[in-house]
Motif scaffolding. Structure first.
Motif, short mmCIF file in Angstrom:
data_model
loop_
_atom_site.label_atom_id
_atom_site.label_comp_id
_atom_site.label_asym_id
_atom_site.label_seq_id
_atom_site.Cartn_x
_atom_site.Cartn_y
_atom_site.Cartn_z
N ALA A 211 43.15 41.47 33.39
CA ALA A 211 43.53 42.73 32.74
C ALA A 211 43.60 43.88 33.74
N SER A 212 42.61 43.99 34.61
CA SER A 212 42.61 45.09 35.57
C SER A 212 43.76 44.97 36.57
N LYS A 213 44.11 43.74 36.92
CA LYS A 213 45.22 43.56 37.86
C LYS A 213 46.54 43.98 37.23
N LYS A 214 46.74 43.66 35.96
CA LYS A 214 47.96 44.08 35.28
C LYS A 214 48.04 45.60 35.17
N VAL A 215 46.91 46.22 34.87
CA VAL A 215 46.90 47.68 34.76
C VAL A 215 47.19 48.33 36.12
N GLU A 216 46.59 47.80 37.17
CA GLU A 216 46.81 48.39 38.49
C GLU A 216 48.24 48.17 38.98
N ARG A 217 48.85 47.08 38.58
CA ARG A 217 50.26 46.88 38.95
C ARG A 217 51.14 47.94 38.29
N LEU A 218 50.85 48.25 37.03
CA LEU A 218 51.62 49.29 36.35
C LEU A 218 51.38 50.66 36.98
N LEU A 219 50.12 50.93 37.32
CA LEU A 219 49.81 52.21 37.94
C LEU A 219 50.41 52.32 39.33
N TRP A 336 48.18 40.53 49.73
CA TRP A 336 48.31 41.88 49.19
C TRP A 336 49.57 42.00 48.36
N ASN A 337 49.51 42.91 47.39
CA ASN A 337 50.67 43.27 46.58
C ASN A 337 51.00 44.73 46.86
N LEU A 338 52.28 45.02 47.07
CA LEU A 338 52.67 46.38 47.41
C LEU A 338 52.30 47.39 46.32
N ALA A 339 52.17 46.91 45.08
CA ALA A 339 51.83 47.82 43.99
C ALA A 339 50.33 48.09 43.89
N MET A 340 49.49 47.38 44.66
CA MET A 340 48.04 47.54 44.58
C MET A 340 47.48 47.74 45.99
N PRO A 341 47.49 48.94 46.53
CA PRO A 341 46.99 49.16 47.89
C PRO A 341 45.48 49.16 48.01
N SER A 342 44.76 49.24 46.89
CA SER A 342 43.31 49.36 46.96
C SER A 342 42.57 48.07 46.60
N ARG A 343 43.28 47.03 46.19
CA ARG A 343 42.63 45.77 45.86
C ARG A 343 43.57 44.62 46.21
N PRO A 344 43.02 43.49 46.67
CA PRO A 344 43.86 42.35 47.04
C PRO A 344 44.35 41.58 45.82
N GLU A 345 45.42 40.84 46.05
CA GLU A 345 45.92 39.92 45.03
C GLU A 345 45.11 38.62 45.03
N HIS A 346 44.84 38.08 46.24
CA HIS A 346 44.03 36.87 46.38
C HIS A 346 43.18 37.00 47.64
N ILE A 347 42.02 36.36 47.61
CA ILE A 347 41.11 36.34 48.76
C ILE A 347 40.77 34.88 49.04
#
Length: 681
Positions: A211-219, A336-347
Motif C-alpha cells: 500500500a505504501s509503495k503504491k501511494v508513494e508512486r502516485l505522490l 530504484w524507481n524514478l517515482a520514489m527517490p526516498s525508498r527503494p523498490e527492491h533490496i
C-alpha cells in the motif's frame, strides 16, 4: 445516537410519502381509463342506433330464407312430397342480447345462408391439403424472462416499500440497542508488545509495503514527469531555454532540465556505489550495486556469516530482519524507481561485496551480480527473500588448478545475446550462459594482465579489457563453434600505448578506470568490420584513467590512441560513456564530483558545458563521481556519488540528432591529421 434515530425516522417518513404518491398515481390512472372508455362509447352511440334500426326493420320479401331447419330435422316446415319448400324464419332480438352481439349473430346467419346457396349452385371442389410445420429452439426459461407490465412493476415497488419500511423500523430498533451497547463499551488500546507483534507480522508487513509503495508512486508522479519530459522543448530560442533551465534547476547550465537525488542512508550509509544499470524492460527502474560498509572492513569474516543465513524477508520490504542485516551484509543491490527517490523498490543482499550488477536482458524479474569473491549470483524479484536464488561454483582443486568460475574479484561484466561476459582481476575472462552457472561456457586468459575494466564491441563481439598499468587488450571472436576447447582459438592483441606521432598522444600511464564502445545501430548490415571493429565513427572507443585523461581510439584503423582529452582540474577520471542515441556526444565522470559533456562533432578540445564541468552537489566536491550511466533513450544520466544516486534529465540538445554528426567527427579528425585521407569510412 439521537441523530441516528432522527435520520432513520426522516428516511421512514420520506418512504411513506413516496408510497402514498404511488398509490394516488395508480388510482388516477384507473379513473382516467374509465373516463376514456365512456367517451369512446359516447362517440360510437349513433352508429349502434343505426345498426339496430337496420336489424329490426322488415326485409323487402317480408321474410328471411333459411335452409338451416333441414339440417336440424324440422321436416314439417322444410320438406313436402316431390317438392322442396323454404321455411321463413323471422328473428327477434333477445332481451338479454347486446346490440353488438345481435349484429354479429345476424351477420353470421347471413354469411351461412349465402355460403349454402353458393354451394348448391356450384359443384364442390376437392379440398387441397396443405402441410405445415413449425420450427423452434429449446431454451431455458431464465433466458427470456417475462416482462412485467407497468402496473405490476408499481405493485411490486409498493410491496418492496412496505417491506422496506418494516425492515427499516427493525433496523432502527436494533441499531439503537447496539448503539447503547457500543456507548457502554470503551475501545481497547493495544500494548506495546501487541503493537510490535502486529508490525512484525507477515500479513501486516506485506500489506503495508504494497500500500505504501503504491501511494508513494502516485505522490512521485510529478518527479517522474520532470525526468521523462523536457520542459525546455517548448521554448524557441536558446536564451529562453537557458532561462527556463536556470529557473527550474538553479544552475547556469542549459543541458540539464531536472536533477533528483536518490538515497536511503538506513541501508547505504558508509557504502560506495560500484556499478549502475538501467532496466531494458521498464524505463523507470534502475539499480546500483554497493560495496561493503567502510566501518566494517576490518571484520569481514564475522559479518558475512549472519548474512548467509536463510532470510524470509521479501526484497520489497524496507525493514531488516535483524539489527545486523543492514551492516552485516557485505554486498548490497538496490533497485530504484524514478517515482520514489526516498525508498527503494527492491533490496538484495549478498555475503560478498558486489563490484558489478545488471538487469537480465530478457527476464525483467532477474538481476545478475558479480562479487568480490569471484562468484556470479542471480536474484529474483518474485522470490520471498533477499538472498540470491542462484550462484556460480567456487571450486578449487587440490593442486591449485581452477575448476569452475572465477577465484579473484570480478571487475567487469557485460551482457551479450546468448549470456554474459565477466573479467577478473587475475586476467581471466569467462563467457557464461544464463541457463548454466555451474561452469562457464568458455574461458580466456590474458597472460600477465591485471584487468580493471571491460567493454564489448557490439558489431563483432570483440572484447576490450583495460589493465591497471594502463594497457588495453582486444580479444577477437573465435573461429570455431565455442566450448572450453575454443579458448585457444581466440586471438589476443595488445594496443600500442606509444604515440602515433612521436609521443604526442601516448596511452594511459595508470589504471584504466573505464572503457566505452558505441551501442549497436538499428541497421548494422552495411557496417564494415576491419580488425574486429566497425569502420567509421561507429567503431570509435573511449577510455578513462587515473592519469587525468580520456582517450579516443579507432581500432579499425590503428592500435594507437587518436586523441587525449585532459582534465583541467587535474583529477583522475573515474568513468566514461558514449550516448546511446547521439553519435558524437559522450560523458565523463571525475573524482572532483563533476560531469563533463563532450560533442566531438562541435569541438575536439573543450566540453560542451565548459571546463568547470557539471557539479552534482552544488560545489561540494568532497565526494567524487564513481560511475555514470545513460538511459537507453539518452534522455537521462544517472551518476553515483558515494552512496547517493543523482538522476539528471538531459535537454533535447543532447539526444536529438541532425543526421550528420558521425561524418563531422571523421572530418574533424582528418582535419587534425589524426586520420589519413586514404583511411576512408
Amino acid at each position: 445516537m439521537n441523530e441516528l434515530k432522527a435520520k432513520r425516522a426522516a428516511a421512514l417518513v420520506e418512504k411513506k410519502r413516496r408510497l402514498e404518491e404511488l398509490k394516488a398515481r395508480r388510482n388516477n390512472r384507473s379513473t382516467n381509463t374509465a373516463q376514456s372508455s365512456a367517451v369512446s362509447a359516447s362517440k360510437t352511440g349513433n352508429l349502434d342506433e343505426y345498426i339496430d334500426s337496420l336489424l329490426h326493420s322488415a326485409p323487402p320479401g317480408g321474410s328471411i330464407t333459411s335452409k338451416a331447419n333441414v339440417a336440424k330435422g324440422n321436416a314439417a316446415d322444410s320438406v313436402s312430397t316431390g317438392t322442396r319448400t323454404e321455411a321463413k324464419v323471422s328473428f327477434a332480438p333477445a332481451p338479454a342480447m347486446s346490440k353488438i352481439d345481435q349484429m354479429n349473430q345476424d351477420q353470421t346467419m347471413m354469411a351461412t345462408s349465402a355460403s349454402t346457396q353458393s354451394s348448391r349452385e356450384a359443384p364442390l371442389s376437392p379440398v387441397k391439403k396443405v402441410e405445415t410445420f413449425a420450427m423452434c429452439t429449446q431454451t431455458e426459461e431464465d433466458d427470456f424472462p417475462m416482462q412485467l407490465a407497468e402496473s405490476d412493476d408499481n405493485e411490486l415497488q409498493v410491496k418492496k416499500s412496505e417491506t422496506g419500511d418494516q425492515s427499516m423500523n427493525e433496523d432502527i430498533s436494533s441499531n439503537s440497542a447496539e448503539g447503547n451497547e457500543d456507548m457502554e463499551k470503551e475501545p481497547k488500546l493495544l500494548t506495546e508488545d501487541e503493537i510490535s507483534k502486529t508490525y512484525s507480522s507477515a500479513p501486516f508487513s506485506t500489506f503495508f509495503n504494497s500500500a505504501s509503495k503504491k501511494v508513494e508512486r502516485l505522490l512521485g508522479a510529478p518527479l517522474l514527469s520532470d525526468l521523462l519530459l523536457d520542459d525546455t522543448q517548448y521554448y524557441t530560442d536558446k536564451e529562453s531555454k537557458r532561462d527556463a533551465s536556470t529557473s527550474t534547476t538553479d544552475r547556469k547550465d542549459s543541458f540539464v532540465t531536472a536533477q533528483i537525488p536518490f538515497s536511503f542512508p538506513k541501508w547505504t550509509a558508509n557504502r560506495d556505489i560500484t556499478s549502475l544499470d538501467w532496466s531494458p524492460h521498464r524505463g523507470e527502474l534502475m539499480l546500483a550495486s554497493y560495496h561493503m560498509p567502510s566501518s566494517s572492513s576490518s571484520s569481514t569474516g564475522s559479518t558475512a556469516v549472519p548474512s548467509l543465513a536463510p532470510n524470509g524477508t521479501p526484497s520489497a520490504s524496507l525493514l531488516p530482519r535483524s539489527k545486523t542485516e543492514m551492516t552485516g551484509s557485505d554486498g548490497l543491490v538496490i533497485v530504484w524507481n524514478l517515482a520514489m527517490p526516498s525508498r527503494p523498490e527492491h533490496i538484495f543482499t549478498c555475503g560478498s561485496p558486489l563490484l558489478n550488477a545488471k538487469f537480465h536482458p530478457t527476464e525483467g524479474s532477474l538481476v545478475v551480480g558479480a562479487c568480490y569473491s569471484g562468484q556470479v549470483v542471480v536474484w529474483d524479484t518474485r522470490s520471498k527473500g533477499r538472498l540470491p536464488v542462484q550462484r556460480s561454483s567456487l571450486n578449487i582443486l587440490g593442486d591449485g588448478k581452477r575448476s569452475g568460475g572465477h577465484v579473484h574479484p570480478i571487475v567487469g561484466m557485460e551482457t551479450i545475446d546468448s549470456g554474459f561476459v565477466t573479467a577478473a582481476s587475475d586476467g581471466t575472462v569467462n563467457f557464461w550462459s544464463f541457463s548454466n552457472l555451474m561452469e562457464p561456457a568458455e574461458t580466456v586468459i590474458v597472460p600477465g594482465a591485471n584487468i580493471s575494466s571491460l567493454a564489448i564491441a557490439p558489431e563483432s563481439g570483440t572484447i576490450l579489457v583495460g589493465e591497471e598499468n594502463g594497457s588495453i587488450h582486444a580479444i577477437f571472436p573465435s573461429t570455431s563453434g565455442g566450448g572450453r576447447s575454443s579458448s585457444s582459438k581466440r586471438t589476443i592483441v595488445k594496443f600500442d600505448s606509444s604515440s602515433k606521432s612521436g609521443g604526442d598522444q601516448p596511452g594511459h600511464y595508470g589504471n584504466v578506470t573505464g572503457l566505452s564502445t558505441k551501442p549497436p545501430l538499428k541497421n548494422n548490415s552495411n557496417v564494415g568490420i576491419v580488425k574486429g571493429f566497425a569502420r567509421g565513427h561507429q567503431g570509435l572507443v573511449l577510455s578513462s584513467g587515473v592519469d587525468w585523461t580520456t582517450k579516443l581510439w579507432a581500432p579499425a584503423y590503428t592500435e594507437k590512441p587518436l586523441l587525449s582529452l585532459l582534465s583541467h582540474s587535474y583529477d583522475y577520471m573515474s568513468d566514461v560513456a558514449w550516448s546511446p542515441v547521439h553519435p558524437s556526444i559522450f560523458a565523463t565522470a571525475s573524482s572532483n564530483g563533476t560531469i563533463g559533456l563532450w560533442n566531438l562533432a562541435a569541438s575536439l578540445d573543450e566540453p560542451m558545458n565548459g571546463s568547470q564541468g557539471l557539479s552534482l552537489e552544488n560545489g561540494n566536491s568532497s565526494h567524487g563521481v564513481n560511475k555514470i550511466k545513460w538511459s537507453p533513450d539518452g534522455r537521462r544520466i544517472v551518476a553515483a556519488c558515494s552512496d547517493t544516486l543523482h538522476v539528471l534529465g538531459m535537454s533535447d540538445e543532447l539526444w536529438k540528432t541532425k543526421g550528420n554528426e558521425g561524418t563531422r567527427i571523421i572530418n574533424n579528425l582528418k582535419g587534425r591529421g589524426l586520420l589519413e585521407d586514404d583511411e576512408d569510412v
